[in-house]
Design a protein around this motif. Structure first.
Motif, PDB file in Angstrom:
ATOM      1  N   ALA A  92       3.575   1.350   2.901  1.00 30.48           N
ATOM      2  CA  ALA A  92       4.604   2.295   2.431  1.00 30.48           C
ATOM      3  C   ALA A  92       3.878   3.596   2.093  1.00 30.48           C
ATOM      4  CB  ALA A  92       5.330   1.719   1.215  1.00 30.48           C
ATOM      5  N   ALA A 114      -6.396   2.662  -0.490  1.00 32.81           N
ATOM      6  CA  ALA A 114      -6.748   1.666   0.529  1.00 32.81           C
ATOM      7  C   ALA A 114      -7.397   2.401   1.690  1.00 32.81           C
ATOM      8  CB  ALA A 114      -5.486   0.941   0.998  1.00 32.81           C
ATOM      9  N   GLY A 144       3.795  10.152   3.981  1.00 32.75           N
ATOM     10  CA  GLY A 144       3.215  11.132   4.907  1.00 32.75           C
ATOM     11  C   GLY A 144       2.569  12.264   4.145  1.00 32.75           C
ATOM     12  N   ALA A 179       7.555   0.577   5.830  1.00 27.40           N
ATOM     13  CA  ALA A 179       8.859   1.109   5.401  1.00 27.40           C
ATOM     14  C   ALA A 179       8.715   2.547   4.937  1.00 27.40           C
ATOM     15  CB  ALA A 179       9.399   0.260   4.239  1.00 27.40           C
ATOM     16  N   TRP A 219      20.732  14.129   1.599  1.00 30.59           N
ATOM     17  CA  TRP A 219      21.319  15.239   0.845  1.00 30.59           C
ATOM     18  C   TRP A 219      20.259  16.270   0.514  1.00 30.59           C
ATOM     19  CZ3 TRP A 219      18.591  12.013  -2.117  1.00 30.59           C
ATOM     20  CH2 TRP A 219      18.014  12.526  -3.286  1.00 30.59           C
ATOM     21  N   THR A 220      20.711  17.477   0.262  1.00 33.92           N
ATOM     22  CA  THR A 220      19.833  18.525  -0.248  1.00 33.92           C
ATOM     23  C   THR A 220      20.667  19.398  -1.187  1.00 33.92           C
ATOM     24  OG1 THR A 220      18.653  20.573   0.366  1.00 33.92           O
ATOM     25  CG2 THR A 220      20.254  19.783   1.938  1.00 33.92           C
ATOM     26  N   GLU A 275       1.728   9.134   7.426  1.00 28.40           N
ATOM     27  CA  GLU A 275       0.396   8.627   7.048  1.00 28.40           C
ATOM     28  C   GLU A 275       0.229   7.249   7.695  1.00 28.40           C
ATOM     29  OE1 GLU A 275      -2.332   9.933   4.669  1.00 28.40           O
ATOM     30  OE2 GLU A 275      -2.885   8.560   6.243  1.00 28.40           O
ATOM     31  N   ALA A 321      -5.897   4.345  -6.796  1.00 25.39           N
ATOM     32  CA  ALA A 321      -6.622   3.410  -5.922  1.00 25.39           C
ATOM     33  C   ALA A 321      -6.217   3.666  -4.471  1.00 25.39           C
ATOM     34  CB  ALA A 321      -6.279   1.968  -6.308  1.00 25.39           C
ATOM     35  N   SER A 337      13.820  10.354   4.476  1.00 25.81           N
ATOM     36  CA  SER A 337      14.867  10.546   3.475  1.00 25.81           C
ATOM     37  C   SER A 337      14.775   9.477   2.393  1.00 25.81           C
ATOM     38  CB  SER A 337      16.257  10.515   4.120  1.00 25.81           C
ATOM     39  OG  SER A 337      16.631   9.191   4.406  1.00 25.81           O
ATOM     40  N   GLY A 379      -1.601   2.562  -5.314  1.00 25.50           N
ATOM     41  CA  GLY A 379      -1.230   3.968  -5.118  1.00 25.50           C
ATOM     42  C   GLY A 379      -2.416   4.904  -5.263  1.00 25.50           C
ATOM     43  N   PRO A 403      12.499  13.897  -4.417  1.00 26.25           N
ATOM     44  CA  PRO A 403      13.517  14.952  -4.275  1.00 26.25           C
ATOM     45  C   PRO A 403      13.537  15.987  -5.401  1.00 26.25           C
ATOM     46  CG  PRO A 403      14.407  12.903  -3.450  1.00 26.25           C
ATOM     47  CD  PRO A 403      13.058  12.580  -4.048  1.00 26.25           C
ATOM     48  N   ILE A 427       0.864  -1.188   0.000  1.00 22.28           N
ATOM     49  CA  ILE A 427       0.000   0.000   0.000  1.00 22.28           C
ATOM     50  C   ILE A 427       0.897   1.233   0.000  1.00 22.28           C
ATOM     51  CG2 ILE A 427      -1.868   1.235   1.156  1.00 22.28           C
ATOM     52  CD1 ILE A 427      -2.645  -1.368   2.523  1.00 22.28           C
ATOM     53  N   GLY A 428       0.782   2.024  -1.076  1.00 22.24           N
ATOM     54  CA  GLY A 428       1.628   3.215  -1.222  1.00 22.24           C
ATOM     55  C   GLY A 428       2.587   3.014  -2.378  1.00 22.24           C
ATOM     56  N   SER A 454      11.205  19.778  -5.536  1.00 23.03           N
ATOM     57  CA  SER A 454      11.517  21.121  -5.033  1.00 23.03           C
ATOM     58  C   SER A 454      12.761  21.680  -5.719  1.00 23.03           C
ATOM     59  CB  SER A 454      11.743  21.051  -3.514  1.00 23.03           C
ATOM     60  OG  SER A 454      12.535  19.930  -3.190  1.00 23.03           O
TER      61      SER A 454
HETATM   62  C1  FAD Z   1       9.634  17.998  -2.291  1.00 22.05           C
HETATM   63  C2  FAD Z   1      10.465  16.947  -1.614  1.00 22.05           C
HETATM   64  C3  FAD Z   1      11.854  16.996  -1.711  1.00 22.05           C
HETATM   65  C4  FAD Z   1      12.638  16.037  -1.082  1.00 22.05           C
HETATM   66  N1  FAD Z   1      14.000  16.102  -1.188  1.00 22.05           N
HETATM   67  C5  FAD Z   1      14.762  15.162  -0.605  1.00 22.05           C
HETATM   68  C6  FAD Z   1      16.170  15.217  -0.716  1.00 22.05           C
HETATM   69  O1  FAD Z   1      16.729  16.132  -1.312  1.00 22.05           O
HETATM   70  N2  FAD Z   1      16.903  14.243  -0.117  1.00 22.05           N
HETATM   71  C7  FAD Z   1      16.314  13.199   0.554  1.00 22.05           C
HETATM   72  O2  FAD Z   1      17.025  12.331   1.069  1.00 22.05           O
HETATM   73  N3  FAD Z   1      14.978  13.126   0.679  1.00 22.05           N
HETATM   74  C8  FAD Z   1      14.181  14.079   0.121  1.00 22.05           C
HETATM   75  N4  FAD Z   1      12.815  14.007   0.232  1.00 22.05           N
HETATM   76  C9  FAD Z   1      12.229  12.929   1.037  1.00 22.05           C
HETATM   77  C10 FAD Z   1      11.978  11.637   0.240  1.00 22.05           C
HETATM   78  O3  FAD Z   1      11.476  11.922  -1.025  1.00 22.05           O
HETATM   79  C11 FAD Z   1      11.003  10.797   1.042  1.00 22.05           C
HETATM   80  O4  FAD Z   1      11.634  10.462   2.251  1.00 22.05           O
HETATM   81  C12 FAD Z   1      10.574   9.543   0.288  1.00 22.05           C
HETATM   82  O5  FAD Z   1       9.810   9.867  -0.846  1.00 22.05           O
HETATM   83  C13 FAD Z   1       9.715   8.660   1.201  1.00 22.05           C
HETATM   84  O6  FAD Z   1       9.264   7.567   0.491  1.00 22.05           O
HETATM   85  P1  FAD Z   1       7.964   6.780   0.966  1.00 22.05           P
HETATM   86  O7  FAD Z   1       7.769   5.670   0.019  1.00 22.05           O
HETATM   87  O8  FAD Z   1       8.028   6.514   2.414  1.00 22.05           O
HETATM   88  O9  FAD Z   1       6.768   7.833   0.806  1.00 22.05           O
HETATM   89  P2  FAD Z   1       6.232   8.505  -0.504  1.00 22.05           P
HETATM   90  O10 FAD Z   1       7.271   8.596  -1.551  1.00 22.05           O
HETATM   91  O11 FAD Z   1       5.554   9.747  -0.053  1.00 22.05           O
HETATM   92  O12 FAD Z   1       5.114   7.490  -1.046  1.00 22.05           O
HETATM   93  C14 FAD Z   1       3.954   7.213  -0.323  1.00 22.05           C
HETATM   94  C15 FAD Z   1       2.829   6.990  -1.314  1.00 22.05           C
HETATM   95  O13 FAD Z   1       1.780   6.308  -0.658  1.00 22.05           O
HETATM   96  C16 FAD Z   1       0.537   6.802  -1.139  1.00 22.05           C
HETATM   97  N5  FAD Z   1      -0.494   6.461  -0.170  1.00 22.05           N
HETATM   98  C17 FAD Z   1      -0.584   6.888   1.112  1.00 22.05           C
HETATM   99  N6  FAD Z   1      -1.669   6.347   1.716  1.00 22.05           N
HETATM  100  C18 FAD Z   1      -2.267   5.581   0.788  1.00 22.05           C
HETATM  101  C19 FAD Z   1      -3.430   4.769   0.791  1.00 22.05           C
HETATM  102  N7  FAD Z   1      -4.197   4.641   1.867  1.00 22.05           N
HETATM  103  N8  FAD Z   1      -3.774   4.103  -0.340  1.00 22.05           N
HETATM  104  C20 FAD Z   1      -3.005   4.205  -1.462  1.00 22.05           C
HETATM  105  N9  FAD Z   1      -1.891   4.970  -1.531  1.00 22.05           N
HETATM  106  C21 FAD Z   1      -1.532   5.631  -0.423  1.00 22.05           C
HETATM  107  C22 FAD Z   1       0.824   8.291  -1.275  1.00 22.05           C
HETATM  108  O14 FAD Z   1      -0.137   8.907  -2.112  1.00 22.05           O
HETATM  109  C23 FAD Z   1       2.227   8.280  -1.857  1.00 22.05           C
HETATM  110  O15 FAD Z   1       2.207   8.274  -3.249  1.00 22.05           O
HETATM  111  C24 FAD Z   1      12.009  14.971  -0.362  1.00 22.05           C
HETATM  112  C25 FAD Z   1      10.614  14.930  -0.260  1.00 22.05           C
HETATM  113  C26 FAD Z   1       9.842  15.906  -0.882  1.00 22.05           C
HETATM  114  C27 FAD Z   1       8.340  15.847  -0.761  1.00 22.05           C
END
Ligand code: FAD
Length: 433
Positions: A109, A83, A112, A288, A336-337, A254, A81, A307, A36, A46, A10-11, A49
């Motif tokens: 997954a 969940a 947030g 995760a 990193w940024t 989330e 879709a 990250s 998703g 990343p 999920i995600g 922005s």
């Molecule tokens: C603008 C921006 C810039 C960033 N820059 C950096 C950087 O420079 N360096 C760095 O290390 N990190 C950076 N990050 C952080 C990094 O991108 C995140 O830590 C990473 O994307 C986390 O991955 P994730 O899979 O946990 O969550 P996400 O990538 O957010 O994926 C979660 C997904 O789950 C979906 N979802 C949630 N709930 C549900 C549900 N109930 N049903 C179906 N789908 C669902 C969401 O819609 C989303 O698409 C940045 C983040 C952002 C937003």
């Protein structure tokens, strides 16, 4: 009824997409379904922005996996879709469209959501939050040259947005409520250096800036009535006018599915509690990425990291866990940024009582300043921040991973070459009983 070995993720973000690929790499032959909420196939956040905010064409380069990947690897990708309920007892996930999917193992997954300011809710014209590709596209449209942009929040994300907006010619003000920038992660001297660099780029930076109220007036020009003008009043009575307001005040994990399903949550950071294999308090549900809280051996505490590296590493650990294979080793946290002409890399995390030594010369106005601050406890590195010095940081990594001591004075002396110095630290440790 799904196959006995079906895995539901999920995600469909960074962690979800990497976990799906890792499951196949590790030999899982059964069904994998990736659910998703967004309309897009999984993409990296990343660039949202940075490059994507700067140029629309950069969209094309953000996909986590290339086109055709999901079909080729027999991963059922359900976009659009959502969940809505996880039923661990029944091994079922219910979707908003009424479907129910059965799983053998489930990975949360879910990432947030950007934290919102109640007086500037998402959807207000001219107000932007930046978490998704669609958010980035909407903000880009408002970043016209000379637009007055107020960025609320001087964290990594707020500063990246400010940097990109400035590069596009916008007039940018950053409002940070703390007395110094990134005060929880940077030593004071580095915060001051960064503040100077931000100002040097032409951004108005207001520290200790707390918003008292924000008023919004429709634009006087009928043709752009959907736009607005904002006046932000700070508690010290200062007034800031803006055409665009970007709110970047952090992320709320989330975890609603996990909470409703009764999974253990970390009271301190709000994340889903997981073990080294990313297994939650339910043996068949894993978590995760940004939504997961995991105990860190290096730091001896539970952390929820936001990250790219963490999302990838936990995805791989969860994939191994779901297949009952050993977890890969725990990596040292790395982040990193890119902002204001600097590639900033951070290894480890700050802790109370660290002493910092700086190698290189911090010049805030230089085109490409290069230096590394090393946070250590009695010479043992714990935290490092590298400015345009990722290569040198890689040399130091082994000291972190093996807990080896370095002489801070020799480290700070640029006439001492870094590679042999690190080698000498390793040799010294090997020769010491
Ligand atoms: C603008 C921006 C810039 C960033 N820059 C950096 C950087 O420079 N360096 C760095 O290390 N990190 C950076 N990050 C952080 C990094 O991108 C995140 O830590 C990473 O994307 C986390 O991955 P994730 O899979 O946990 O969550 P996400 O990538 O957010 O994926 C979660 C997904 O789950 C979906 N979802 C949630 N709930 C549900 C549900 N109930 N049903 C179906 N789908 C669902 C969401 O819609 C989303 O698409 C940045 C983040 C952002 C937003």
């Amino acid at each position: 009824m799904a196959d006995a070995d079906s895995i539901l993720i999920i995600g469909a973000g960074q962690s979800g997409a990497v976990a799906a690929a890792a499951l196949r790499d590790l030999g899982h032959e059964g069904p994998i379904t990736l659910i998703g909420r967004e309309a897009h196939a999984p993409y990296e956040r990343p660039p949202l922005s940075k490059a994507v905010l700067q140029a629309a064409e950069a969209h094309a380069q953000t996909a986590v996996h290339p086109g055709g990947f999901y079909e080729q690897r027999r991963i059922a990708l359900l976009t659009g879709a959502e969940a809505v309920r996880l039923d661990p007892a029944g091994h079922l996930v219910h979707l908003a469209d009424g479907r129910s999917l059965r799983y053998h193992r489930c990975l949360l997954a879910t990432g947030g959501r950007a934290r919102e300011l109640p007086n500037l809710p998402r959807g207000t014209p001219g107000v932007h939050y930046i978490r998704t590709l669609d958010d980035a596209a909407a903000l880009r449209a408002g970043l016209t040259p000379d637009a007055r942009v107020a960025v609320i929040g001087g964290g990594f994300l707020g500063l990246e947005v400010a940097s990109t907006a400035r590069a596009l010619g916008a007039r940018v003000t950053v409002l940070e409520s703390a007395p110094r920038l990134l005060e929880r992660v940077l030593p004071p001297a580095l915060s001051d250096w960064l503040a100077e660099r931000v100002r040097h780029a032409g951004v108005t930076l207001r520290l200790d800036a707390r918003m008292a109220r924000c008023t919004r007036q429709p634009h006087p020009d009928e043709s752009v009535r959907h736009q607005a003008r904002f006046t932000i009043e700070l508690q010290d009575a200062a007034l800031i006018d803006a055409d665009v307001v970007v709110v970047a005040i952090g992320l709320a994990p989330e975890v609603s599915l996990a909470a409703e399903a009764g999974l253990a949550l970390d009271a301190a950071n709000g994340g889903i509690v997981v073990d080294a294999q990313c297994r939650s308090s339910d043996p068949d549900v894993y978590a995760a990425g940004d939504c997961a809280s995991q105990h860190r051996r290096h730091l001896n505490m539970a952390l929820r990291l936001e990250s790219w590296q963490n999302a990838n590493e936990q995805a791989r650990a969860a994939a191994a866990g779901m297949l009952s294979q050993p977890a890969p080793g725990e990596p040292y946290p790395w982040f990193w940024t890119d902002q204001f002409g600097c590639n900033v890399q951070m290894l480890g995390l700050p802790q109370p009582g660290l002493a910092y030594a700086c190698r290189g010369t911090p010049q805030s106005g230089a085109d490409a300043p290069k230096f590394i601050w090393l946070g250590h406890r009695d010479g043992i590195p714990v935290h490092a921040i590298a400015i345009n010095a990722g290569g040198d940081l890689r040399q130091l990594r082994v000291l972190f991973e093996q807990g080896l001591r370095i002489d801070p004075l020799r480290y700070a002396d640029e006439t001492v070459a870094l590679k042999p110095l690190v080698k000498a630290c390793q040799q010294h440790a090997a020769a010491t009983p």
